[in-house]
Enzyme design. Structure first.
Site, PDB file in Angstrom:
ATOM      1  CG  ASP A  24     -52.865  -5.113 -12.454  1.00  9.60           C
ATOM      2  OD1 ASP A  24     -52.815  -5.768 -13.515  1.00  9.60           O
ATOM      3  OD2 ASP A  24     -53.324  -5.594 -11.396  1.00  9.60           O
ATOM      4  CG  ASN A  48     -54.112  -8.946  -0.600  1.00  8.28           C
ATOM      5  OD1 ASN A  48     -54.798  -8.932  -1.628  1.00  8.28           O
ATOM      6  ND2 ASN A  48     -52.920  -8.370  -0.532  1.00  8.28           N
ATOM      7  CG  HIS A  81     -54.796  -7.386  -4.643  1.00  7.19           C
ATOM      8  ND1 HIS A  81     -53.502  -7.851  -4.491  1.00  7.19           N
ATOM      9  CD2 HIS A  81     -55.276  -8.072  -5.714  1.00  7.19           C
ATOM     10  CE1 HIS A  81     -53.236  -8.744  -5.418  1.00  7.19           C
ATOM     11  NE2 HIS A  81     -54.296  -8.896  -6.182  1.00  7.19           N
ATOM     12  CD  GLU A 127     -51.200  -5.409  -2.928  1.00  5.31           C
ATOM     13  OE1 GLU A 127     -52.195  -6.030  -2.509  1.00  5.31           O
ATOM     14  OE2 GLU A 127     -50.259  -5.977  -3.516  1.00  5.31           O
TER      15      GLU A 127
END
Length: 248
Positions: A67, A136, A138, A143
């Site tokens: 990414d 979170n 991810h 996400e």
């Protein structure tokens, strides 16, 4: 999916580096997808050392970056590009054709995604994918709420990702979007390692392994991967129920 717990970050990192080495030794033209960040740092360093010391044949291997932060230039110390080149690509003296990373400065980011998808397809898919996990849940920049069947795509970053992401940058940096390999690529990969260390990751690791599969915690998709492995140190495993532990 397997869960393996290691005594500490060092033994975890050595195990990941060994899997990287073995994958390429067994298949010199393997496709390796790598995350950047604090947890992958030592595994990558140990792999480079082992590969160089043992003269691993690596000239046919393809490396893919997982990414990138959109609009963050590659020379920025917080970019994924900067991490991968300085930690693994340059030390291994790879040729340009062996490296495929997102250009997050490109005018046409959708074309960047299409190019990455084409590279993966042309090379027969990803043989080994090594990812971290966000606070979170991810994976990459997939996400909470992301579609599980996405290939490479651009996404608006979650507030938690934006806040936590500042730790990678020497100065406050505007972050809003990410470009990332999608979770369909993860599911298609022949082997996936999700790695995490430290007590700060204990809560999200517990949710990832013990809660129902949901795109609200994207990492829970690992539960459905037939050759997926969650590799964590004892601190990251500290909130797990004992029934889930595979001690190493």
């Amino acid at each position: 999916m397997q869960t393996k717990i290691y005594t500490n970050y060092e033994t975890l990192s050595a195990a990941v580096a060994q899997i990287m080495f073995d994958t390429i030794q067994q298949k010199p033209n393997a496709v390796i997808c790598l995350a950047s960040g604090h947890t992958p740092l030592l595994p990558c360093q140990l792999f480079v050392q082992k590969a160089n010391d043992e003269h691993l044949h690596i000239s046919e291997t393809t490396f893919i970056g997982l990414d990138e932060w959109v609009a963050v230039p590659p020379e920025n110390e917080g970019s994924c590009h900067y991490f991968l080149y300085n930690t693994i690509f340059n030390p291994l003296i790879l040729q340009a054709g062996q490296i495929h990373v997102f250009n997050s400065m490109a005018e046409d980011l959708n074309a960047e995604c299409e190019t990455m998808d084409a590279v993966i397809e042309h090379n027969g898919g990803i043989d080994l994918m090594i990812v971290g996990i966000g606070m979170n849940g991810h994976i990459g920049f997939n996400e909470p709420g992301v579609a599980f069947n996405n290939l490479s795509h651009v996404i608006e970053l979650d507030k938690t990702t934006i806040e936590v992401g500042q730790k990678y940058f020497p100065a406050a940096t505007t972050l809003s979007r990410g470009i990332t390999i999608g979770l369909q690529h993860l599911m298609n990969a022949k082997q996936v390692l999700l790695i995490a260390n430290g007590e700060k990751k204990a809560s999200i690791i517990k949710k990832t392994i013990e809660e129902e599969v949901s795109n609200q915690i994207p990492a829970t998709i690992m539960q459905t991967h037939s050759n997926g492995m969650i590799m964590i140190d004892a601190a990251a495993a500290s909130q797990l129920s004992k029934n889930y532990l595979y001690e190493v």
